[in-house]
Write a protein that holds these residues in place. Structure first.
Motif, PDB file in Angstrom:
ATOM      1  N   LYS A   1      18.366  34.280  35.081  1.00 17.97           N
ATOM      2  CA  LYS A   1      17.866  34.710  33.776  1.00 17.97           C
ATOM      3  C   LYS A   1      18.582  35.958  33.828  1.00 17.97           C
ATOM      4  O   LYS A   1      18.598  36.139  32.507  1.00 17.97           O
ATOM      5  CB  LYS A   1      16.535  34.400  33.553  1.00 17.97           C
ATOM      6  CG  LYS A   1      16.270  34.139  32.102  1.00 17.97           C
ATOM      7  CD  LYS A   1      15.331  33.772  31.541  1.00 17.97           C
ATOM      8  CE  LYS A   1      14.643  33.848  30.253  1.00 17.97           C
ATOM      9  NZ  LYS A   1      13.169  33.409  29.952  1.00 17.97           N
TER      10      LYS A   1
ATOM     11  N   CYS B   1      26.455  29.988  28.761  1.00 16.98           N
ATOM     12  CA  CYS B   1      25.645  30.629  29.568  1.00 16.98           C
ATOM     13  C   CYS B   1      24.928  30.179  31.159  1.00 16.98           C
ATOM     14  O   CYS B   1      24.821  30.901  32.177  1.00 16.98           O
ATOM     15  CB  CYS B   1      24.238  31.263  28.705  1.00 16.98           C
ATOM     16  SG  CYS B   1      25.149  32.550  27.034  1.00 16.98           S
ATOM     17  N   LEU B   2      24.258  28.767  30.913  1.00 24.72           N
ATOM     18  CA  LEU B   2      23.953  27.646  31.947  1.00 24.72           C
ATOM     19  C   LEU B   2      25.262  28.016  33.104  1.00 24.72           C
ATOM     20  O   LEU B   2      24.487  28.006  34.127  1.00 24.72           O
ATOM     21  CB  LEU B   2      23.211  26.217  31.401  1.00 24.72           C
ATOM     22  CG  LEU B   2      22.462  26.611  30.116  1.00 24.72           C
ATOM     23  CD1 LEU B   2      22.393  25.198  30.051  1.00 24.72           C
ATOM     24  CD2 LEU B   2      21.495  27.637  30.760  1.00 24.72           C
TER      25      LEU B   2
ATOM     26  N   PHE C   1      21.910  35.231  33.325  1.00 27.75           N
ATOM     27  CA  PHE C   1      21.778  34.542  32.192  1.00 27.75           C
ATOM     28  C   PHE C   1      22.384  35.545  30.946  1.00 27.75           C
ATOM     29  O   PHE C   1      23.406  35.153  30.212  1.00 27.75           O
ATOM     30  CB  PHE C   1      20.703  33.679  32.328  1.00 27.75           C
ATOM     31  CG  PHE C   1      20.806  32.832  30.428  1.00 27.75           C
ATOM     32  CD1 PHE C   1      21.607  31.641  30.636  1.00 27.75           C
ATOM     33  CD2 PHE C   1      19.921  33.733  29.640  1.00 27.75           C
ATOM     34  CE1 PHE C   1      21.539  30.808  29.384  1.00 27.75           C
ATOM     35  CE2 PHE C   1      19.978  32.751  28.195  1.00 27.75           C
ATOM     36  CZ  PHE C   1      19.990  31.688  28.206  1.00 27.75           C
TER      37      PHE C   1
ATOM     38  N   THR D   1      25.023  27.787  24.927  1.00 27.71           N
ATOM     39  CA  THR D   1      24.828  26.642  26.007  1.00 27.71           C
ATOM     40  C   THR D   1      25.406  26.967  27.208  1.00 27.71           C
ATOM     41  O   THR D   1      24.496  27.576  28.057  1.00 27.71           O
ATOM     42  CB  THR D   1      23.983  25.601  25.710  1.00 27.71           C
ATOM     43  OG1 THR D   1      22.841  26.463  24.419  1.00 27.71           O
ATOM     44  CG2 THR D   1      23.006  25.670  26.384  1.00 27.71           C
TER      45      THR D   1
ATOM     46  N   TRP E   1      24.194  28.204  37.104  1.00 34.08           N
ATOM     47  CA  TRP E   1      23.313  26.644  37.996  1.00 34.08           C
ATOM     48  C   TRP E   1      24.270  26.054  39.418  1.00 34.08           C
ATOM     49  O   TRP E   1      24.066  25.801  40.621  1.00 34.08           O
ATOM     50  CB  TRP E   1      23.996  25.600  37.010  1.00 34.08           C
ATOM     51  CG  TRP E   1      22.015  25.236  36.157  1.00 34.08           C
ATOM     52  CD1 TRP E   1      21.633  25.674  35.433  1.00 34.08           C
ATOM     53  CD2 TRP E   1      20.604  25.173  37.245  1.00 34.08           C
ATOM     54  NE1 TRP E   1      20.307  25.700  34.038  1.00 34.08           N
ATOM     55  CE2 TRP E   1      19.537  25.599  35.492  1.00 34.08           C
ATOM     56  CE3 TRP E   1      20.274  25.285  38.378  1.00 34.08           C
ATOM     57  CZ2 TRP E   1      18.384  25.375  36.329  1.00 34.08           C
ATOM     58  CZ3 TRP E   1      19.042  24.123  38.568  1.00 34.08           C
ATOM     59  CH2 TRP E   1      17.607  24.908  37.222  1.00 34.08           C
TER      60      TRP E   1
ATOM     61  N   SER F   1      25.363  36.197  28.134  1.00 30.67           N
ATOM     62  CA  SER F   1      25.207  35.393  27.081  1.00 30.67           C
ATOM     63  C   SER F   1      25.539  36.655  25.719  1.00 30.67           C
ATOM     64  O   SER F   1      25.778  36.686  24.835  1.00 30.67           O
ATOM     65  CB  SER F   1      23.534  35.712  26.369  1.00 30.67           C
ATOM     66  OG  SER F   1      22.476  36.727  26.891  1.00 30.67           O
TER      67      SER F   1
ATOM     68  N   PHE G   1      22.425  21.349  35.106  1.00 25.42           N
ATOM     69  CA  PHE G   1      22.462  22.356  34.591  1.00 25.42           C
ATOM     70  C   PHE G   1      24.043  20.890  33.171  1.00 25.42           C
ATOM     71  O   PHE G   1      23.321  21.093  32.137  1.00 25.42           O
ATOM     72  CB  PHE G   1      24.664  22.307  34.695  1.00 25.42           C
ATOM     73  CG  PHE G   1      25.427  22.816  33.924  1.00 25.42           C
ATOM     74  CD1 PHE G   1      25.192  24.195  33.106  1.00 25.42           C
ATOM     75  CD2 PHE G   1      26.741  21.999  33.785  1.00 25.42           C
ATOM     76  CE1 PHE G   1      26.577  24.124  32.063  1.00 25.42           C
ATOM     77  CE2 PHE G   1      27.552  21.752  32.840  1.00 25.42           C
ATOM     78  CZ  PHE G   1      27.735  23.264  31.468  1.00 25.42           C
TER      79      PHE G   1
ATOM     80  N   ALA H   1      13.686  21.813  32.151  1.00 23.64           N
ATOM     81  CA  ALA H   1      13.670  23.655  31.694  1.00 23.64           C
ATOM     82  C   ALA H   1      12.117  23.343  31.992  1.00 23.64           C
ATOM     83  O   ALA H   1      12.380  24.876  32.780  1.00 23.64           O
ATOM     84  CB  ALA H   1      13.991  23.600  30.065  1.00 23.64           C
TER      85      ALA H   1
ATOM     86  N   LEU I   1      19.769  20.168  31.630  1.00 22.31           N
ATOM     87  CA  LEU I   1      19.458  20.914  30.748  1.00 22.31           C
ATOM     88  C   LEU I   1      20.682  21.135  28.907  1.00 22.31           C
ATOM     89  O   LEU I   1      20.177  20.890  27.918  1.00 22.31           O
ATOM     90  CB  LEU I   1      19.408  22.496  31.496  1.00 22.31           C
ATOM     91  CG  LEU I   1      18.415  22.638  32.406  1.00 22.31           C
ATOM     92  CD1 LEU I   1      18.486  24.061  33.045  1.00 22.31           C
ATOM     93  CD2 LEU I   1      17.000  22.293  31.723  1.00 22.31           C
TER      94      LEU I   1
END
Length: 522
Positions: free
Chosen positions: A306, A343-344, A310, A340, A348, A314, A369, A291, A372
Motif C-alpha cells: 500500500k 492502482c490494484l 499503491f 481502482t 496484486w 495512485s 485483484f 479487502a 477486490l
C-alpha cells in the motif's frame, strides 16, 4: 534451526538473552547483530554474504541520496535544484533496481528461462536458456522489501539516512525477523533495537506466553493437518470434490495456524528484548469481504504494498491522465473503477510474484485483484440493497452471511495457492463441482489420510480455542496485558495449561515428521 525447534527455544534464544543482559547497554546492539548473523549462517551458511551485501548497498545508497538532497537544499537556482531532484530520483531507481535485481535473478531466473524456452519451442526454435543451480538465501524477500522501503523513505524525507552501518545492519538482520518477517519500516524497530534496553521480567514472561501460544497453533493444529493436506494435494486426481474441498479448508487452517503461530513466536521473541514488532494478523476470519481480509492477513506485507506501490501509482501521471480522460468522456463511476484497476493491478501482480516463481502464485494474485475489483464495482448495488431493506452495519445475520461469503473466497484462493501448479489447481477446483459427494466426508475416506478420529478431535478443539480467543481479542476482552494482571493462580494456570497442551497434544513423535516453516520459502 527454526523458531519452533528446541535448539532455538531452549538454547539459542535464552543464551542470546543472557549475553545481551550482561553486556553494557551501549554494546548490546552488537550482541543482537552477531546473533542475527549467526542465526542466518546456521540456516544458509555462506549465503550470509547476500544479506551483508544488501546491507552495505542499502546503507551507502541511502547516504548518497542524503548527500544529493543536502546539495539540493544549498543550491540557489531553480534549474540547479531541478537537476538535483532528477539525480535523487535516478539514485533511488538505481538503488531499488540493484536490490530487486539480485532477488529477481536468484528467485525467478529459472522460472523465466523455463517459460522463455517453452515459447521458443512452440515457435519452432530451440530453447536458448539453461536452468541454473541457484541457492536462495533464507528471508531474501523479506529483508529486500525492508531495504527498498528504507530507501524510499529516505527519498521522501520521511526519515534521515542512517549514518551508522551497524544500526542499518541490525535493522535488516534482527534474528527473529530474518526467516518470515514481519516486514517492518525503519521507524518501527531501528531505534528500539539500537537502544539496548535492559531486560524486564514482564517482557520475558509476556514474550514466552506469546511464544507458547504460537507453538500451540503450529504444533497442535497446523502440523497435525499437514499429513492430510499433503496426501490430498499430492494425489488430487484420486479424490472426489468433497474431499478436495475439505482439504482446501484444512490447508487454509493449516496455513493460518502455521504462519500466525510463527508470528507469535517471532513477536514474542522480540518482546523479550523490549522490541515491539508489528502485528501481522488480526482475526482475519472475522472479515466481511476480501479487502478487509487483506487488512487483517499478512498485515505488514499489505502495508508495504500500500505504501510503496499503491500510493505511488495512485498519484502517478498515468492515473492523473486517466482521471482527466474519464471525467470528460466516461462519467464518475467508470472513472473510479478505472483508477481502482490501475492502482490494484500492480499491487496484486507483485503479491503473486512475491510468493514465488509459479503460475499458481501469479494466478492467486490476479484472483484477489478480480475479487477486490468486483467488490468495488458492486459496492453501489450492495449499498442500495441495504438501504432498500434497512440492513444496518450491526445486523447479525447480514454480517454472518458476509463472513461466510468471505470464507468461500478465501478457501478457493488457498486451494490454488497450495496446488502443485496452476493446472492442478484448476483440476481440483473443477472437481468440486463435477464430482461432489458429501458421503465421502463420513464414509471413512478422511480417516485414511493420515489423521485418525483423535487427531480430528484435537484439531477441532484447537480451532475452537483459537476461535474463541480471537473473538475475545476482537472485543478487547482478553490480551497479554490482561492475563499478566490476573492473580497469580489464574495467570500461572493459563501458562501451565498452554505448555501442557503443546507437550501432550503437539504433533511429533512416531508417525509425524518435523514440518518446515511454510513462509520461510517465500
Amino acid at each position: 534451526m527454526a523458531y519452533h525447534t528446541p535448539i532455538y527455544l531452549f538454547l539459542f534464544l535464552p543464551l542470546t538473552l543472557l549475553i545481551y543482559q550482561i553486556i553494557p547497554q551501549k554494546k548490546r546492539w552488537i550482541v543482537l547483530l552477531a546473533a542475527g548473523y549467526l542465526f542466518f549462517w546456521l540456516i544458509s551458511g555462506k549465503l550470509l554474504v547476500y544479506l551483508i551485501g544488501a546491507t552495505l548497498f542499502t546503507h551507502y545508497i541511502g547516504l548518497w541520496l542524503a548527500a544529493v538532497k543536502e546539495r539540493s537544499r544549498e543550491e540557489t537556482g531553480a534549474e540547479r535544484r531541478e537537476l538535483c531532484k532528477k539525480r535523487e530520483k535516478r539514485i533511488l531507481i538505481f538503488g531499488i533496481l540493484g536490490l530487486l535485481a539480485v532477488l529477481a535473478y536468484l528467485k525467478y531466473y529459472n522460472f523465466f528461462a523455463q517459460n522463455m524456452n517453452f515459447l521458443l519451442q512452440h515457435m519452432g526454435q530451440p530453447g536458448a536458456l539453461d536452468a541454473r543451480d541457484l541457492l536462495l538465501p533464507v528471508g531474501i524477500s523479506f529483508y529486500t522489501l525492508q531495504a527498498v522501503g528504507y530507501l524510499a523513505d529516505v527519498y521522501w524525507e520521511k526519515i534521515s539516512a542512517e549514518r551508522h552501518l551497524g544500526k542499518m545492519a541490525l535493522f535488516l538482520g534482527f534474528f527473529p525477523q530474518i526467516m518470515e518477517g514481519p516486514i517492518s519500516m525503519y521507524t518501527q524497530t531501528a531505534d528500539a533495537l539500537w537502544r539496548g534496553d535492559p531486560l524486564k521480567q514482564e517482557n520475558i514472561s509476556g514474550g514466552y506466553l506469546r511464544v507458547f501460544w504460537g507453538l500451540f497453533k503450529k504444533m497442535v493444529i497446523a502440523d497435525r493437518l499437514n499429513i492430510l493436506v499433503a496426501s490430498v494435494f499430492d494425489n488430487y486426481e484420486s479424490y472426489s470434490g468433497a474431499v478436495v474441498a475439505a482439504s482446501a479448508i484444512a490447508y487454509t487452517i493449516q496455513l493460518y495456524m502455521e504462519f500466525s503461530g510463527c508470528m507469535d513466536i517471532i513477536i514474542g521473541s522480540g518482546r523479550m528484548f523490549g522490541i515491539s514488532l508489528p502485528e501481522n494478523f488480526r482475526q482475519p476470519f472475522l472479515s466481511k469481504n476480501a479487502a478487509e481480509f487483506w487488512r487483517r492477513w499478512h498485515i505488514t506485507l499489505g502495508a508495504w504494498f500500500k505504501t510503496y506501490i499503491f500510493y505511488p501509482v495512485s498519484v502517478s501521471r498515468m492515473v492523473k491522465k486517466w482521471n482527466r480522460f474519464g471525467r470528460k468522456h466516461l462519467g464518475k463511476y467508470l472513472t473510479k473503477m478505472g483508477v481502482t484497476a490501475l492502482c490494484l493491478f500492480p499491487v496484486w501482480l507483485c503479491n503473486g510474484l512475491w510468493h514465488g516463481p509459479r503460475w499458481s502464485y501469479i494466478f492467486y494474485g490476479m484472483y484477489y485483484f478480480v475479487m477486490l475489483l468486483c467488490s468495488a464495482a458492486l459496492e453501489p448495488v450492495q449499498r442500495r440493497f441495504r438501504e432498500r431493506f434497512r440492513i444496518g452495519g450491526d445486523t447479525r445475520w447480514w454480517n454472518a452471511v458476509q463472513i461466510l461469503k468471505t470464507w468461500i473466497i478465501i478457501f478457493a484462493g488457498e486451494l490454488f495457492f497450495r496446488a502443485n501448479g496452476l493446472r492442478a489447481g484448476i483440476h481440483m477446483f473443477l472437481s468440486i463441482f463435477r464430482d461432489f459427494s458429501l458421503e465421502k466426508l463420513w464414509d471413512g475416506t478422511l480417516l485414511n489420510l493420515g489423521m485418525d478420529a483423535g487427531d480430528f478431535m484435537i484439531v477441532i478443539a484447537g480451532c475452537c480455542v483459537t476461535g474463541i480467543i480471537g473473538i475475545l481479542k476482537e472485543k478487547n476482552v482478553v490480551s497479554g496485558v490482561r492475563i499478566r494482571q490476573m492473580k497469580m493462580p489464574a495467570r500461572w494456570g493459563i501458562y501451565y495449561a498452554l505448555i501442557l497442551a503443546v507437550v501432550i497434544f503437539g504433533a511429533y513423535g512416531a508417525g509425524y515428521q518435523q514440518v518446515d516453516l511454510i513462509y520461510a520459502k517465500f
